[in-house]
Design a protein around this motif. Structure first.
Motif, PDB file in Angstrom:
ATOM      1  N   SER A   2      -8.522   8.410  18.360  1.00  0.00           N
ATOM      2  CA  SER A   2      -7.707   8.588  17.144  1.00  0.00           C
ATOM      3  C   SER A   2      -8.066   7.525  16.102  1.00  0.00           C
ATOM      4  O   SER A   2      -8.539   6.431  16.456  1.00  0.00           O
ATOM      5  N   PRO A   3      -7.820   7.799  14.833  1.00  0.00           N
ATOM      6  CA  PRO A   3      -8.214   6.861  13.774  1.00  0.00           C
ATOM      7  C   PRO A   3      -7.201   5.751  13.520  1.00  0.00           C
ATOM      8  O   PRO A   3      -7.459   4.865  12.702  1.00  0.00           O
ATOM      9  N   PHE A   4      -6.078   5.774  14.192  1.00  0.00           N
ATOM     10  CA  PHE A   4      -5.013   4.825  13.874  1.00  0.00           C
ATOM     11  C   PHE A   4      -5.251   3.448  14.499  1.00  0.00           C
ATOM     12  O   PHE A   4      -5.731   3.330  15.622  1.00  0.00           O
ATOM     13  N   PHE A   5      -4.900   2.403  13.725  1.00  0.00           N
ATOM     14  CA  PHE A   5      -5.006   1.007  14.152  1.00  0.00           C
ATOM     15  C   PHE A   5      -6.458   0.602  14.423  1.00  0.00           C
ATOM     16  O   PHE A   5      -6.713  -0.236  15.280  1.00  0.00           O
ATOM     17  N   LEU A   6      -7.382   1.169  13.670  1.00  0.00           N
ATOM     18  CA  LEU A   6      -8.788   0.790  13.794  1.00  0.00           C
ATOM     19  C   LEU A   6      -9.299   0.078  12.542  1.00  0.00           C
ATOM     20  O   LEU A   6     -10.495  -0.145  12.411  1.00  0.00           O
ATOM     21  N   ASN A   7      -8.414  -0.274  11.622  1.00  0.00           N
ATOM     22  CA  ASN A   7      -8.837  -0.948  10.400  1.00  0.00           C
ATOM     23  C   ASN A   7      -9.051  -2.436  10.658  1.00  0.00           C
ATOM     24  O   ASN A   7      -8.100  -3.173  10.950  1.00  0.00           O
ATOM     25  N   ALA A   8     -10.283  -2.882  10.584  1.00  0.00           N
ATOM     26  CA  ALA A   8     -10.588  -4.295  10.782  1.00  0.00           C
ATOM     27  C   ALA A   8     -10.020  -5.117   9.633  1.00  0.00           C
ATOM     28  O   ALA A   8      -9.891  -4.643   8.503  1.00  0.00           O
TER      29      ALA A   8
END
Length: 436
Positions: free
Chosen positions: A260-266
């Motif tokens: 999933s794309p969530f909580f992958l923002n560095a």
């Protein structure tokens, strides 16, 4: 239902207000008179989107706040929503939980002695280590009951349950009314039915499980999300060295439905009232059980080091920081809140002060809170971003406030346009990211 909520913080206030909105008769108990007065006048003591509207529509009708526990006598459910702050060793401090439970028990004992017999459910909503409800809350409630009357004199019917919260600050009202799931931990029977009835009208999947499993679900959820963030930051640090855009990488990774794309923002790392505290508590719990939680300790280690990389980048760009004017934009741990608990701005400000920088700072909501940690002899707080940036040698962007995305000409007032962001939100071209 008649519901008493013990604790008027983020969880208690939002939960109580939303339960009132769905039709229950709610009393919120808090120990701070000013907070109680604010709630009873329809003014939220914290900023949370949509909360003030609910208070204004429900206060005086089916929602009130109180300094005492009298409402427990007539309540069907008593929700414990008090804080569990970390101790110096990282373990959860449960003294507020125990105190609240004993106070609830005393009121139940008094009520039963007066002949006010009814089934009551004590529900823990605070984040607590597995075993807390059974080993601390239950005995404390019964101790409170016994302090007012003996068990032989009373016919007491009390149920216990664990109902963890999954509220994001800034979106807590939306999350309560439209949750991903509702977890109800109990031994079954009337306690399970009571908590289920409390959520009548809120449509989502229910998970019924044991009490200790429900307690562990909350810790595990937060630890996993924190792990995703630290993992993304570590990949971002590698990508930075290799000249790769980590956001392009994580976009491709997040398209995998298993990830999933969530909580992958560095970025600069996680903060707030939950993730740092809960991961630390889980580490302490593991170690006390004879387990060395290597991964979880690494999650915290990466997070502690991450904001200081902003300082390293700054020194590479402008050299010695002593005497330099550094503007810091964003003080809250995230946008849409005035909460600075474990904000990644705190270690950055502390390091800048240590190195002798002149600091100006701006945040749309969190200035007053940050002043309690760093007074105006250490940090000059400004009314807007433009004033903070004027004549600055460099700028560090720490919080993803939407208004920062629109900044452009404001940077022209800087002495030199050295702009380093810990959150990827700026639209100006001449900026550098912590991980990109």
């Amino acid at each position: 239902m008649k519901i008493t909520v013990v604790g008027g913080g983020y969880v208690g206030l939002v939960s109580g207000a939303c339960l009132a909105k769905t039709g229950h008769d709610v009393t919120i108990i808090d120990t701070i008179p000013q907070k109680v007065d604010m709630i009873n006048s329809g003014r939220p003591p914290i900023y949370e989107k949509g909360l003030e509207e609910i208070l204004k529509s429900c206060v005086g009708r089916n929602l009130c706040a109180s300094l005492n526990y009298d409402s427990v006598a007539e309540s069907d459910i008593a929700l414990i929503c008090v804080g569990t702050p970390p101790r110096p060793d990282g373990s959860a401090n449960l003294e507020y939980i125990e105190s609240a439970a004993e106070s609830i028990g005393r009121e139940i004992g008094k009520a039963e002695s007066r002949g006010v017999h009814r089934f009551r459910t004590v529900v823990v909503k605070s984040t607590v280590p597995p075993g807390t409800t059974e080993k601390i809350v239950f005995p404390a409630v019964m101790k409170g009951v016994g302090s007012c009357a003996t068990a032989d004199e009373l016919s007491i019917d009390i149920g216990f349950a664990m109902n963890p919260e999954f509220l994001r600050e800034g979106l807590a009202v939306e999350d309560f009314l439209n949750p991903d799931r509702i977890v109800i931990g109990s031994g079954g029977g009337k306690a399970k039915d009571a908590v289920t009835a409390m959520y009548e009208g809120i449509g989502t999947e229910r998970l019924y499980c044991g009490i200790t499993a429900a307690e562990m679900i909350k810790y595990t959820s937060n630890a996993f999300l924190a792990t995703k963030i630290s993992f993304s930051n570590e990949i971002g640090n590698i990508c930075k060295q290799l000249g790769i855009d980590v956001y392009e990488v994580m976009k491709g990774v997040g398209m995998d439905h298993r990830i999933s794309p969530f909580f992958l923002n560095a970025g600069a790392g996680f903060g707030g009232s939950c993730f740092p505290k809960d991961v630390s508590a889980l580490v302490s719990l593991a170690e006390s059980s004879g387990i060395d939680p290597v991964l979880l300790k690494s999650v915290l280690g990466v997070n502690d080091a991450q904001p200081l990389r902003m300082i390293e980048l700054l020194e590479k760009r402008i050299g010695d920081i002593s005497g330099k004017h550094i503007a810091v934009l964003g003080l809250a741990f995230k946008n849409d809140t005035d909460d600075i608990r474990d904000s990644r701005s705190i270690p950055v400000l502390a390091e800048l002060i240590k190195k002798g920088a002149k600091i100006t700072a701006y945040d749309p909501m969190a200035t007053a809170a940050m002043k309690t940690l760093f007074d105006e002899s250490k940090v000059i707080y400004c009314a807007n971003a433009k004033d903070a940036l004027k004549d600055a040698d460099a700028c560090l962007v720490m919080t993803e406030w939407p208004e920062f995305t629109k900044l452009d000409a404001e940077f022209d007032g800087m002495r030199s346009r050295v702009i380093i962001e810990g959150r990827r939100i700026l639209s100006v071209k001449d900026k550098e990211g912590i991980c990109w």
